[in-house]
Design a protein around this motif. Structure first.
Motif, PDB file in Angstrom:
ATOM      1  N   GLY A 248      -4.925   3.074  -7.484  1.00 32.04           N
ATOM      2  CA  GLY A 248      -6.303   2.717  -7.843  1.00 32.04           C
ATOM      3  C   GLY A 248      -7.164   2.614  -6.591  1.00 32.04           C
ATOM      4  O   GLY A 248      -6.913   1.745  -5.758  1.00 32.04           O
ATOM      5  N   GLY A 249      -8.150   3.493  -6.476  1.00 34.42           N
ATOM      6  CA  GLY A 249      -8.977   3.563  -5.263  1.00 34.42           C
ATOM      7  C   GLY A 249     -10.363   2.990  -5.489  1.00 34.42           C
ATOM      8  O   GLY A 249     -11.357   3.559  -5.070  1.00 34.42           O
ATOM      9  N   GLY A 250     -10.434   1.812  -6.153  1.00 27.98           N
ATOM     10  CA  GLY A 250     -11.685   1.056  -6.182  1.00 27.98           C
ATOM     11  C   GLY A 250     -11.763   0.222  -4.920  1.00 27.98           C
ATOM     12  O   GLY A 250     -10.942   0.388  -3.990  1.00 27.98           O
ATOM     13  N   VAL A 251     -12.688  -0.726  -4.892  1.00 26.89           N
ATOM     14  CA  VAL A 251     -12.872  -1.482  -3.663  1.00 26.89           C
ATOM     15  C   VAL A 251     -11.612  -2.265  -3.284  1.00 26.89           C
ATOM     16  O   VAL A 251     -11.195  -2.255  -2.116  1.00 26.89           O
ATOM     17  CB  VAL A 251     -14.154  -2.377  -3.768  1.00 26.89           C
ATOM     18  N   LEU A 252     -10.936  -2.877  -4.261  1.00 29.04           N
ATOM     19  CA  LEU A 252      -9.740  -3.659  -3.950  1.00 29.04           C
ATOM     20  C   LEU A 252      -8.601  -2.751  -3.466  1.00 29.04           C
ATOM     21  O   LEU A 252      -7.860  -3.101  -2.548  1.00 29.04           O
ATOM     22  CB  LEU A 252      -9.303  -4.471  -5.184  1.00 29.04           C
ATOM     23  N   GLY A 253      -8.487  -1.567  -4.097  1.00 21.35           N
ATOM     24  CA  GLY A 253      -7.430  -0.621  -3.712  1.00 21.35           C
ATOM     25  C   GLY A 253      -7.613  -0.120  -2.283  1.00 21.35           C
ATOM     26  O   GLY A 253      -6.657  -0.065  -1.501  1.00 21.35           O
ATOM     27  N   VAL A 254      -8.860   0.234  -1.944  1.00 19.87           N
ATOM     28  CA  VAL A 254      -9.119   0.743  -0.592  1.00 19.87           C
ATOM     29  C   VAL A 254      -8.846  -0.364   0.425  1.00 19.87           C
ATOM     30  O   VAL A 254      -8.178  -0.154   1.445  1.00 19.87           O
ATOM     31  CB  VAL A 254     -10.570   1.270  -0.476  1.00 19.87           C
ATOM     32  N   GLU A 255      -9.330  -1.577   0.104  1.00 22.71           N
ATOM     33  CA  GLU A 255      -9.125  -2.712   1.004  1.00 22.71           C
ATOM     34  C   GLU A 255      -7.628  -2.996   1.194  1.00 22.71           C
ATOM     35  O   GLU A 255      -7.158  -3.241   2.303  1.00 22.71           O
ATOM     36  CB  GLU A 255      -9.801  -3.923   0.369  1.00 22.71           C
ATOM     37  N   THR A 256      -6.887  -2.954   0.094  1.00 19.17           N
ATOM     38  CA  THR A 256      -5.446  -3.221   0.137  1.00 19.17           C
ATOM     39  C   THR A 256      -4.720  -2.153   0.953  1.00 19.17           C
ATOM     40  O   THR A 256      -3.863  -2.457   1.786  1.00 19.17           O
ATOM     41  CB  THR A 256      -4.887  -3.276  -1.301  1.00 19.17           C
ATOM     42  N   ALA A 257      -5.078  -0.888   0.699  1.00 15.58           N
ATOM     43  CA  ALA A 257      -4.419   0.211   1.421  1.00 15.58           C
ATOM     44  C   ALA A 257      -4.671   0.078   2.921  1.00 15.58           C
ATOM     45  O   ALA A 257      -3.744   0.205   3.737  1.00 15.58           O
ATOM     46  CB  ALA A 257      -4.937   1.554   0.907  1.00 15.58           C
ATOM     47  N   LEU A 258      -5.910  -0.213   3.300  1.00 17.35           N
ATOM     48  CA  LEU A 258      -6.234  -0.347   4.728  1.00 17.35           C
ATOM     49  C   LEU A 258      -5.510  -1.547   5.330  1.00 17.35           C
ATOM     50  O   LEU A 258      -4.991  -1.471   6.455  1.00 17.35           O
ATOM     51  CB  LEU A 258      -7.752  -0.499   4.909  1.00 17.35           C
ATOM     52  N   GLY A 259      -5.461  -2.652   4.574  1.00 23.28           N
ATOM     53  CA  GLY A 259      -4.799  -3.859   5.072  1.00 23.28           C
ATOM     54  C   GLY A 259      -3.317  -3.623   5.292  1.00 23.28           C
ATOM     55  O   GLY A 259      -2.754  -4.008   6.331  1.00 23.28           O
ATOM     56  N   LEU A 260      -2.655  -2.968   4.323  1.00 25.75           N
ATOM     57  CA  LEU A 260      -1.211  -2.737   4.447  1.00 25.75           C
ATOM     58  C   LEU A 260      -0.918  -1.731   5.552  1.00 25.75           C
ATOM     59  O   LEU A 260       0.082  -1.860   6.276  1.00 25.75           O
ATOM     60  CB  LEU A 260      -0.641  -2.262   3.113  1.00 25.75           C
ATOM     61  N   ALA A 261      -1.794  -0.737   5.704  1.00 21.43           N
ATOM     62  CA  ALA A 261      -1.590   0.241   6.786  1.00 21.43           C
ATOM     63  C   ALA A 261      -1.731  -0.464   8.139  1.00 21.43           C
ATOM     64  O   ALA A 261      -0.944  -0.222   9.062  1.00 21.43           O
ATOM     65  CB  ALA A 261      -2.589   1.389   6.666  1.00 21.43           C
ATOM     66  N   ALA A 262      -2.714  -1.379   8.226  1.00 23.56           N
ATOM     67  CA  ALA A 262      -2.902  -2.113   9.486  1.00 23.56           C
ATOM     68  C   ALA A 262      -1.676  -2.968   9.792  1.00 23.56           C
ATOM     69  O   ALA A 262      -1.344  -3.203  10.958  1.00 23.56           O
ATOM     70  CB  ALA A 262      -4.146  -2.992   9.408  1.00 23.56           C
ATOM     71  N   ALA A 263      -0.983  -3.424   8.735  1.00 26.60           N
ATOM     72  CA  ALA A 263       0.210  -4.250   8.942  1.00 26.60           C
ATOM     73  C   ALA A 263       1.459  -3.390   9.167  1.00 26.60           C
ATOM     74  O   ALA A 263       2.570  -3.923   9.269  1.00 26.60           O
ATOM     75  CB  ALA A 263       0.415  -5.183   7.752  1.00 26.60           C
TER      76      ALA A 263
END
Ligand SMILES: Cc1cc2nc3c(=O)[nH]c(=O)nc-3n(C[C@H](O)[C@H](O)[C@H](O)COP(=O)(O)OP(=O)(O)OC[C@H]3O[C@@H](n4cnc5c(N)ncnc54)[C@H](O)[C@@H]3O)c2cc1C
Length: 483
Positions: free
Chosen positions: A160-175
């Protein structure tokens, strides 16, 4: 006269704000005896900042809204870790999961929202919860579980690439996780963005290390293997995080016979059909469907606190225009209002600027000289000016290129924090006052990033960014300002 007994079901962000405002209006508890009942085992915390916990930049302690002693100090009764399970409207009592019950004069439903699991084979455990190897993201427990499973190097699918999905994907990639963002629509955040902005956002995600599968529908999840897509390919995933939207949590209201289709229906005093039962926040439909955003929840809390304490008996809630913001992994995005009108539109003047290679895009729709919608990606100054022009209903400056590039408003012009007292909260997410910000301005030299590090202002929903910018711009004037 004895105080009214007010019970709040739910101890999330709306309830926390309501409790603070009730006690600000009635510090001694002479008007309202308040009890808050929360299903989660901890006092309220800033849910908006969960993405920071996910990315490893914040700890659970950093995002607490109330400490354990807050309730006692503020004469608020709190029951933690006990969901409200039933509602007897005639007897005016709520039943709790531990078998106890509480009587009320007014009941406030603040039960928030719950993640939605799309009907994809293998995602659900059959009882409405996520299957093995699948997680949703709504509360701190979800967040900690995802952190545990999405270890550095682990393959993770975000669905799901809504705002929460994009935020989550970026956060997990940063981690450090190896993230693939799967989105069935033709571009990311299609509810909020036009195609160009969605395309540039996807480029930014890829630049931040997130793989993307856009225009791809998930057809099956297999634990330990990953997500099968409709083109037959498989996205390997030790964990699949589903960010496919939320639904208002309305079960209590519905079981008690209150209209709860797409949100608990309330009027402008936040009353359900039963005037003794109110609702606010993500669970409530106050005219418009729930927006799943903090700002309306907090605006509703302010109205309700005035009504329940009798300090503002004429207060009414009117839904404002929602602003969508995303700030994670170096992406800075703001969108509101009419965002999908094209430059050849007959209904509005639409102007845009795109620099995909640098991750920048700005678009504004104007009705006459009023802003009716905008997107600003990678242009935070343009975002601040556009939101401010829209909120103030102010006429748009004639310099349209300047508007798109964020040069429309001099940083210290127009209405803003200048007129506020030092005690006024500028950043509501992190409870940062104007005085604290001015102190940080003096101590740090005062650009926005330094202020954010020192006070956490701007790191929540972002609504305070224009005000913080203006305070930062006043750094040369702050000598001797009382803090
Ligand atoms: C990861 C994430 C990022 C977000 N980012 C943003 C953002 O950037 N900007 C923005 O504006 N919004 C954002 N939101 C949305 C924002 O958090 C919500 O709009 C806000 O929390 C709504 O407050 P609420 O009190 O209505 O719901 P919640 O904060 O969800 O609180 C509801 C509480 O009620 C409890 N509850 C449910 N049922 C019962 C029951 N029967 N008995 C007792 N307790 C019960 C729940 O456990 C929960 O603790 C984000 C949400 C998430 C999950």
């Amino acid at each position: 006269m004895s105080p009214r007994r007010v019970v709040v079901a739910g101890y999330g962000m709306a309830a926390a704000r309501l409790a603070e405002l009730v006690r600000a209006a009635d510090p001694a508890g002479e008007r309202v005896a308040l009890t808050v009942v929360g299903a989660e085992p901890r006092p309220a915390y800033n849910r908006v900042l969960l993405s920071g916990v996910l990315a490893g930049t914040l700890t659970p302690a950093d995002i607490a809204l109330h400490d354990r002693g807050w309730a006692e100090r503020n004469r608020v009764g709190v029951r933690l870790g006990v969901p409200v399970t039933g509602l007897d409207r005639r007897g005016r009592r709520v039943r709790l999961a531990d078998g106890t019950s509480l009587g009320y004069d007014d009941l406030v439903l603040a039960t928030g929202g719950r993640p939605w699991l799309p009907p994809v084979e293998g995602l659900s455990d059959g009882r409405g919860g996520p299957a093995e190897g699948v997680a949703t993201l709504r509360d701190l427990a979800d967040c900690l579980r995802i952190r545990e499973l999405a270890r550095p190097g682990a393959p993770v699918a975000v669905l799901g690439g809504g705002v929460l999905g994009v935020e989550t994907a970026l956060g997990l990639a940063a981690a450090g996780a190896r993230v693939t963002l799967i989105h069935p629509a033709a571009h990311l955040m299609e509810r909020h963005l036009d195609r160009t902005a969605g395309m540039i956002l996807a480029r930014l995600c890829r630049a931040a290390g997130v793989r993307t599968a856009i225009g791809a529908a998930a057809v099956r999840h297999d634990p330990g293997e990953g997500v099968k897509l409709d083109d037959g390919s498989v996205v390997p995933a030790a964990l699949t995080v589903v960010t496919a939207g939320t639904r208002p949590e309305t079960a209590l209201a519905a079981r008690a016979g209150l209209a709860a289709d797409g949100g608990i229906a309330v009027d402008d005093r936040l009353r359900t059909a039963d005037p003794r039962v109110r609702a606010l926040g993500d669970c409530a439909r106050a005219g418009t469907p729930p927006q799943g955003l903090l700002r309306p929840a907090w605006e509703q809390a302010a109205v309700l606190a005035g009504l329940l304490t009798g300090t503002a008996p004429d207060a009414r809630y009117h839904a404002g225009a929602p602003v969508t913001r995303l700030r994670a992994g170096g992406v800075d995005l703001t969108a509101f209002g009419e965002t999908r009108l094209e430059t050849d539109s007959a209904d509005a003047e639409v102007i845009s600027y795109a620099d995909p290679a640098r991750g920048m895009y700005a678009k504004v729709a104007l009705d006459g000289d009023r802003v009716i919608g905008a997107i600003a990606l990678g242009l935070p100054d343009a975002a601040a000016a556009l939101v401010q022009l829209h909120d103030d209903g102010a006429p748009t400056p004639a310099d349209r290129p300047g508007l798109l590039l964020g040069r429309a408003l001099p940083p210290a012009a127009g209405p803003g924090p200048d007129s506020l007292p030092g005690t006024a909260l500028v950043c509501r997410c992190n409870s940062v006052t104007k005085a604290a910000l001015l102190r940080a301005v003096r101590e740090t030299g005062g650009d926005v990033a330094a202020l954010a590090r020192a006070t956490r202002a701007t790191t929540g929903c972002g609504d305070c960014l224009p005000a913080v910018r203006r305070l930062a711009a006043r750094r040369h004037e702050t000598e001797g300002t009382p803090a």
